[in-house]
Motif scaffolding. Structure first.
Motif, mmCIF file in Angstrom:
data_model
loop_
_atom_site.group_PDB
_atom_site.id
_atom_site.type_symbol
_atom_site.label_atom_id
_atom_site.label_comp_id
_atom_site.label_asym_id
_atom_site.label_seq_id
_atom_site.Cartn_x
_atom_site.Cartn_y
_atom_site.Cartn_z
ATOM 1 N N SER A 165 46.682 38.694 11.974
ATOM 2 C CA SER A 165 46.484 37.295 11.599
ATOM 3 C C SER A 165 45.150 37.105 10.880
ATOM 4 C CB SER A 165 46.551 36.410 12.842
ATOM 5 O OG SER A 165 46.448 35.059 12.503
ATOM 6 N N SER A 166 44.120 37.762 11.368
ATOM 7 C CA SER A 166 42.798 37.671 10.734
ATOM 8 C C SER A 166 42.816 38.263 9.334
ATOM 9 C CB SER A 166 41.751 38.388 11.587
ATOM 10 O OG SER A 166 41.644 37.778 12.853
ATOM 11 N N MET B 110 40.169 37.397 6.215
ATOM 12 C CA MET B 110 38.952 37.805 6.927
ATOM 13 C C MET B 110 38.782 39.317 6.820
ATOM 14 S SD MET B 110 37.738 35.077 8.417
ATOM 15 C CE MET B 110 38.255 33.430 8.794
ATOM 16 N N VAL C 163 37.858 42.265 9.031
ATOM 17 C CA VAL C 163 37.718 42.585 10.457
ATOM 18 C C VAL C 163 36.646 43.662 10.613
ATOM 19 C CG1 VAL C 163 38.876 43.475 12.508
ATOM 20 C CG2 VAL C 163 40.108 41.951 10.953
ATOM 21 N N VAL D 132 34.834 39.160 12.917
ATOM 22 C CA VAL D 132 35.186 39.211 11.498
ATOM 23 C C VAL D 132 34.041 38.695 10.643
ATOM 24 C CG1 VAL D 132 37.650 38.899 11.979
ATOM 25 C CG2 VAL D 132 36.240 36.911 11.486
ATOM 26 N N SER E 252 33.705 36.445 7.286
ATOM 27 C CA SER E 252 34.496 35.540 6.455
ATOM 28 C C SER E 252 34.241 35.833 4.986
ATOM 29 C CB SER E 252 34.123 34.099 6.773
ATOM 30 O OG SER E 252 34.855 33.216 5.975
ATOM 31 N N ARG F 102 41.379 29.633 7.867
ATOM 32 C CA ARG F 102 41.456 29.800 9.325
ATOM 33 C C ARG F 102 42.718 30.581 9.664
ATOM 34 N NH1 ARG F 102 39.727 25.987 13.688
ATOM 35 N NH2 ARG F 102 40.763 26.760 15.543
ATOM 36 N N PRO F 103 42.593 31.651 10.428
ATOM 37 C CA PRO F 103 43.778 32.429 10.801
ATOM 38 C C PRO F 103 44.763 31.598 11.611
ATOM 39 C CG PRO F 103 41.773 33.647 11.302
ATOM 40 C CD PRO F 103 41.366 32.253 10.950
ATOM 41 N N ALA G 37 44.471 30.838 15.613
ATOM 42 C CA ALA G 37 43.104 30.961 16.127
ATOM 43 C C ALA G 37 42.701 29.682 16.853
ATOM 44 C CB ALA G 37 42.131 31.253 14.999
ATOM 45 N N LEU H 2 36.648 29.428 16.224
ATOM 46 C CA LEU H 2 35.900 30.178 15.214
ATOM 47 C C LEU H 2 34.435 29.812 15.388
ATOM 48 C CD1 LEU H 2 38.066 29.487 12.040
ATOM 49 C CD2 LEU H 2 38.093 31.530 13.453
#
Length: 65
Positions: A14-15, A20, A22, A34, A36, A42-43, A46, A49
């Motif tokens: 998802s990230s 993002m 990781v 992560v 950015s 935004r994942p 999530a 954050l």
């Protein structure tokens, strides 16, 4: 941070899908550390954050004045 029932693989996927970069997994599988990217969003899923800009100065371990 994702919901606690999210696996590490799901959180990472998802990230990454959100743009993002990781850096590593957190202490718990549903936490991702992560960086950015400018075009990141935004994942999905999530819950939290946190922006760590400026925090490095607080963690430098410098001595007292």
């Amino acid at each position: 941070m994702f919901p606690p029932w999210t696996s590490g693989a799901e959180a990472m996927a998802s990230s990454l899908a959100a743009g993002m970069r990781v850096l590593r997994a957190g202490a718990l599988p549903f936490v991702m550390i992560v960086a950015s990217e400018p075009d990141a969003v935004r994942p999905p899923g999530a819950l939290l954050l946190l922006r760590l800009d400026g925090l490095a100065g607080c963690l430098s371990g410098g001595g007292s004045a």
